[in-house]
Scaffold this active site. Structure first.
Site, PDB file in Angstrom:
ATOM      1  N   ASP A  26     -21.713 -43.433 -36.503  1.00 42.02           N
ATOM      2  CA  ASP A  26     -23.160 -43.590 -36.314  1.00 42.02           C
ATOM      3  C   ASP A  26     -23.519 -44.131 -34.926  1.00 42.02           C
ATOM      4  O   ASP A  26     -24.550 -43.763 -34.353  1.00 42.02           O
ATOM      5  CB  ASP A  26     -23.750 -44.505 -37.408  1.00 42.02           C
ATOM      6  CG  ASP A  26     -23.050 -45.849 -37.450  1.00 42.02           C
ATOM      7  OD1 ASP A  26     -21.829 -45.871 -37.703  1.00 42.02           O
ATOM      8  OD2 ASP A  26     -23.698 -46.877 -37.179  1.00 42.02           O
ATOM      9  N   GLN A  27     -22.659 -44.987 -34.361  1.00 40.45           N
ATOM     10  CA  GLN A  27     -22.981 -45.557 -33.040  1.00 40.45           C
ATOM     11  C   GLN A  27     -22.831 -44.519 -31.927  1.00 40.45           C
ATOM     12  O   GLN A  27     -23.559 -44.545 -30.939  1.00 40.45           O
ATOM     13  CB  GLN A  27     -22.106 -46.777 -32.749  1.00 40.45           C
ATOM     14  CG  GLN A  27     -22.277 -47.919 -33.733  1.00 40.45           C
ATOM     15  CD  GLN A  27     -23.713 -48.418 -33.785  1.00 40.45           C
ATOM     16  OE1 GLN A  27     -24.309 -48.794 -32.769  1.00 40.45           O
ATOM     17  NE2 GLN A  27     -24.305 -48.411 -34.977  1.00 40.45           N
ATOM     18  N   CYS A  41      -6.217 -41.009 -38.751  1.00 41.93           N
ATOM     19  CA  CYS A  41      -5.693 -41.937 -39.760  1.00 41.93           C
ATOM     20  C   CYS A  41      -6.777 -42.378 -40.734  1.00 41.93           C
ATOM     21  O   CYS A  41      -7.915 -42.643 -40.326  1.00 41.93           O
ATOM     22  CB  CYS A  41      -5.139 -43.191 -39.074  1.00 41.93           C
ATOM     23  SG  CYS A  41      -3.588 -42.933 -38.243  1.00 41.93           S
ATOM     24  N   ARG A  75       2.185 -38.916 -34.060  1.00 43.37           N
ATOM     25  CA  ARG A  75       0.873 -38.750 -33.429  1.00 43.37           C
ATOM     26  C   ARG A  75       0.685 -39.732 -32.280  1.00 43.37           C
ATOM     27  O   ARG A  75      -0.082 -39.477 -31.342  1.00 43.37           O
ATOM     28  CB  ARG A  75      -0.251 -38.943 -34.463  1.00 43.37           C
ATOM     29  CG  ARG A  75      -0.408 -37.773 -35.424  1.00 43.37           C
ATOM     30  CD  ARG A  75      -1.701 -37.889 -36.214  1.00 43.37           C
ATOM     31  NE  ARG A  75      -2.678 -38.591 -35.410  1.00 43.37           N
ATOM     32  CZ  ARG A  75      -3.328 -39.687 -35.784  1.00 43.37           C
ATOM     33  NH1 ARG A  75      -3.164 -40.187 -36.962  1.00 43.37           N
ATOM     34  NH2 ARG A  75      -4.180 -40.264 -34.971  1.00 43.37           N
ATOM     35  N   ARG A 116     -14.671 -44.706 -41.487  1.00 43.77           N
ATOM     36  CA  ARG A 116     -14.724 -44.734 -40.013  1.00 43.77           C
ATOM     37  C   ARG A 116     -15.948 -43.950 -39.559  1.00 43.77           C
ATOM     38  O   ARG A 116     -15.834 -42.825 -39.075  1.00 43.77           O
ATOM     39  CB  ARG A 116     -13.430 -44.154 -39.427  1.00 43.77           C
ATOM     40  CG  ARG A 116     -12.223 -44.980 -39.750  1.00 43.77           C
ATOM     41  CD  ARG A 116     -10.958 -44.404 -39.162  1.00 43.77           C
ATOM     42  NE  ARG A 116     -10.771 -44.744 -37.751  1.00 43.77           N
ATOM     43  CZ  ARG A 116      -9.669 -44.440 -37.066  1.00 43.77           C
ATOM     44  NH1 ARG A 116      -8.690 -43.802 -37.656  1.00 43.77           N
ATOM     45  NH2 ARG A 116      -9.571 -44.763 -35.800  1.00 43.77           N
ATOM     46  N   ASN A 154      -4.318 -44.241 -26.329  1.00 48.24           N
ATOM     47  CA  ASN A 154      -5.771 -44.292 -26.479  1.00 48.24           C
ATOM     48  C   ASN A 154      -6.535 -44.054 -25.173  1.00 48.24           C
ATOM     49  O   ASN A 154      -7.731 -43.782 -25.197  1.00 48.24           O
ATOM     50  CB  ASN A 154      -6.199 -45.611 -27.141  1.00 48.24           C
ATOM     51  CG  ASN A 154      -5.850 -45.620 -28.629  1.00 48.24           C
ATOM     52  OD1 ASN A 154      -5.488 -44.581 -29.191  1.00 48.24           O
ATOM     53  ND2 ASN A 154      -5.958 -46.779 -29.262  1.00 48.24           N
TER      54      ASN A 154
HETATM   55  C1  UD1 Z   1     -10.039 -46.960 -31.609  1.00 44.80           C
HETATM   56  C2  UD1 Z   1      -8.579 -46.640 -31.433  1.00 44.80           C
HETATM   57  C3  UD1 Z   1      -7.764 -47.186 -32.587  1.00 44.80           C
HETATM   58  C4  UD1 Z   1      -8.042 -48.660 -32.787  1.00 44.80           C
HETATM   59  C5  UD1 Z   1      -9.536 -48.948 -32.837  1.00 44.80           C
HETATM   60  C6  UD1 Z   1      -9.847 -50.428 -32.838  1.00 44.80           C
HETATM   61  C7  UD1 Z   1      -8.635 -44.582 -30.191  1.00 44.80           C
HETATM   62  C8  UD1 Z   1      -8.461 -43.124 -30.180  1.00 44.80           C
HETATM   63  N1  UD1 Z   1      -8.440 -45.217 -31.357  1.00 44.80           N
HETATM   64  O1  UD1 Z   1     -10.454 -46.327 -32.798  1.00 44.80           O
HETATM   65  O2  UD1 Z   1      -6.387 -46.994 -32.280  1.00 44.80           O
HETATM   66  O3  UD1 Z   1      -7.467 -49.070 -34.012  1.00 44.80           O
HETATM   67  O4  UD1 Z   1     -10.193 -48.366 -31.700  1.00 44.80           O
HETATM   68  O5  UD1 Z   1      -9.243 -51.045 -31.765  1.00 44.80           O
HETATM   69  O6  UD1 Z   1      -8.906 -45.205 -29.173  1.00 44.80           O
HETATM   70  N2  UD1 Z   1     -17.662 -48.223 -36.344  1.00 44.80           N
HETATM   71  C9  UD1 Z   1     -18.882 -47.973 -36.932  1.00 44.80           C
HETATM   72  N3  UD1 Z   1     -19.683 -47.006 -36.384  1.00 44.80           N
HETATM   73  C10 UD1 Z   1     -19.304 -46.288 -35.298  1.00 44.80           C
HETATM   74  C11 UD1 Z   1     -18.053 -46.545 -34.701  1.00 44.80           C
HETATM   75  C12 UD1 Z   1     -17.246 -47.523 -35.256  1.00 44.80           C
HETATM   76  O7  UD1 Z   1     -19.255 -48.587 -37.919  1.00 44.80           O
HETATM   77  O8  UD1 Z   1     -20.069 -45.421 -34.860  1.00 44.80           O
HETATM   78  C13 UD1 Z   1     -16.786 -49.279 -36.903  1.00 44.80           C
HETATM   79  C14 UD1 Z   1     -15.448 -48.753 -37.435  1.00 44.80           C
HETATM   80  O9  UD1 Z   1     -15.546 -48.290 -38.759  1.00 44.80           O
HETATM   81  C15 UD1 Z   1     -14.576 -49.976 -37.309  1.00 44.80           C
HETATM   82  C16 UD1 Z   1     -15.120 -50.650 -36.046  1.00 44.80           C
HETATM   83  O10 UD1 Z   1     -16.419 -50.121 -35.823  1.00 44.80           O
HETATM   84  O11 UD1 Z   1     -14.762 -50.822 -38.409  1.00 44.80           O
HETATM   85  C17 UD1 Z   1     -14.306 -50.421 -34.780  1.00 44.80           C
HETATM   86  O12 UD1 Z   1     -14.040 -49.038 -34.649  1.00 44.80           O
HETATM   87  P1  UD1 Z   1     -13.801 -48.324 -33.234  1.00 44.80           P
HETATM   88  O13 UD1 Z   1     -13.594 -49.363 -32.182  1.00 44.80           O
HETATM   89  O14 UD1 Z   1     -14.854 -47.319 -33.042  1.00 44.80           O
HETATM   90  O15 UD1 Z   1     -12.422 -47.583 -33.512  1.00 44.80           O
HETATM   91  P2  UD1 Z   1     -12.031 -46.134 -33.072  1.00 44.80           P
HETATM   92  O16 UD1 Z   1     -12.680 -45.766 -31.782  1.00 44.80           O
HETATM   93  O17 UD1 Z   1     -12.136 -45.199 -34.230  1.00 44.80           O
END
Ligand code: UD1
Length: 420
Positions: free
Chosen positions: A126-127, A118, A398, A123, A24
């Site tokens: 929006d943020q 995945c 992956r 996922r 990551n």
């Molecule tokens: C990253 C990691 C993944 C890990 C996850 C949580 C990478 C490439 N992947 O995924 O391995 O499982 O962190 O530790 O680093 N969310 C929103 N809006 C947004 C962004 C996120 O609602 O704009 C929500 C997601 O749906 C989820 C939560 O926030 O429920 C956390 O997601 P996030 O920390 O963003 O995960 P990833 O960056 O996708």
């Protein structure tokens, strides 16, 4: 051809293993390099398929990449001239979303397909978008292609509604070359975020506060060259610690940052696993006789959602009932149906899984549907009776480098084969 694994049951892991660079971190550091027009050197890269795809993407955008060793490479970014990464590569990994922040920073425009990766339930990004917009970008979604455009990027004060690893890094990437100061509040604190910030700072960015709740970025005009060593992968380390704990083996996990594993180490101790911790190693010893536990996943420093499936497998071994609550991804439970095929007694109630431990698992034909769930099946196979076949190993590849070779190093009888 489909990649498959065959694993024989009732095997212990034993021996020692060196942990690779963090997936990551690496999947963000490669896109981050697009912010400079100079040459960067990155060491300790994990050789996983997500990295192979990113290398192809960077090359397609005009970067010149040469491997110095198996795990280190030099990237000359002077020839990067495209802000439209190839969609057929972008849709193969979730982390391609980091190309949004970095290309927006470098070119002030990006055309990019919405990211793949995945399926862990919804996922949204929006943020990420909220951050780009605050920095001055216009966002348009046209038939699945995201178009970001900005005349110029200007520092802003951004408060994240959700603690998100991806949004934190992506906004940081977009902000390093913006005019003036950016403050991002309620950010994620994962060690990989600190690693990316260190890489950006080595290139000349001015980022403070990575690893805390607030990140402050003073924009700079341009970035230069840098050399960087990727931190060890705490999820890979956790995988081998949990595998040893579940199989009743004794394993030395080397080249780690134990602090990054605090939540995992604490949980393993709680269920009765014995652990010695050194400066950059952990030795795990388990009788395989475990106590039940309650596990709640949270953003760092909480228990990582990426090790939730592995922990679930471990808890099938404990005597009594355990509870796992998934607080990060609401539908990250697809591994449960497969584990039930092995005889695991797991009941899902909302965001919680109730695991009735102490019942033997039996080998089965399983389908890996995501990266971490797939890896947890290897541990399940090792503790079960009989033979297990896992299909869909592409998902595991992956994020884990040559997983079968890694387990073989620990004395495990495991084979990879292909199926049409
Ligand atoms: C990253 C990691 C993944 C890990 C996850 C949580 C990478 C490439 N992947 O995924 O391995 O499982 O962190 O530790 O680093 N969310 C929103 N809006 C947004 C962004 C996120 O609602 O704009 C929500 C997601 O749906 C989820 C939560 O926030 O429920 C956390 O997601 P996030 O920390 O963003 O995960 P990833 O960056 O996708």
């Amino acid at each position: 051809m489909q990649q498959c694994l065959r694993i024989y049951g009732k095997q212990k892991t034993s021996g020692s293993i060196r942990i690779n660079g963090a997936k990551n971190s690496a999947v963000a550091i490669l896109p981050a390099s697009l912010l400079t027009g100079k040459t960067v050197k990155i060491e300790n890269l994990p050789r996983i398929t997500d990295i192979d795809r990113l290398i192809e993407i960077l090359s397609a955008l005009g970067a010149k990449i040469s491997f110095l060793t198996e795990t280190s490479l030099e990237i000359d970014l002077s020839g990067v001239n495209s802000y439209s990464p190839p969609p057929e590569l972008v849709n193969q990994l979730r982390a391609s979303y980091y190309l949004m922040g970095s290309l927006l920073g470098r070119f002030k425009k990006v055309n990019i397909l919405m990211p793949g990766g995945c399926d862990l339930g919804p996922r949204p990004i929006d943020q990420h978008i909220k951050g780009f917009t605050a920095l001055g970008a216009d966002v348009e979604l046209d038939k699945g292609v995201m178009k970001l455009r900005a005349k110029k990027l200007k520092g802003a004060h951004i408060y994240l509604d959700i603690v998100s690893v991806g949004a934190t890094i992506n906004i940081m990437l977009a902000a390093v070359l913006a005019e003036g100061k950016t403050v991002i509040e309620n950010v994620a604190k994962e060690p990989e975020i600190v690693d990316v910030a260190n890489f950006l700072n080595a290139m000349g960015a001015k980022i403070r506060g990575a690893g805390t709740d607030v990140i402050k970025i003073q924009g700079v005009k341009e970035l230069g060259s840098a050399e960087h060593i990727v931190i060890p992968d705490r999820i890979e380390a956790g995988t081998f610690l949990i595998a040893a704990a579940a199989t009743g083996g004794e394993v030395l996990v080397k080249d780690i940052i134990p602090k990054h594993l605090d939540a995992i180490i604490a949980k393993l101790k709680e269920v009765g696993v014995s652990l010695d911790i050194g400066l950059d190693w952990a030795r795990v010893k388990s009788s395989g006789c475990l106590k039940p536990s309650d596990v709640k996943t949270f953003p760092y420093p909480g228990f990582p959602t990426d090790l939730q499936p592995h922990m679930m497998v471990l808890l099938t071994r404990s005597r009594g009932t355990s509870l796992i609550t998934e607080n990060v991804f609401e539908r990250r439970f697809r591994h449960i149906d497969e584990l039930k095929k092995m005889g695991a007694r797991i009941k899902l109630e909302g965001r919680s899984a109730i695991i009735e431990g102490g019942h033997e698992l039996t080998g089965a034909r399983l389908e890996a549907m995501d990266l971490r769930g797939g890896a947890s099946f290897i541990i399940a196979a090792l503790i079960s009776n009989g033979e297990t076949e896992i299909r869909g190993v592409e998902h595991i590849d992956r994020g884990y480098e040559k997983i079968e070779e890694r387990f073989r190093l620990l004395g495990v009888n495991i084979e990879r084969f292909c199926e049409p």
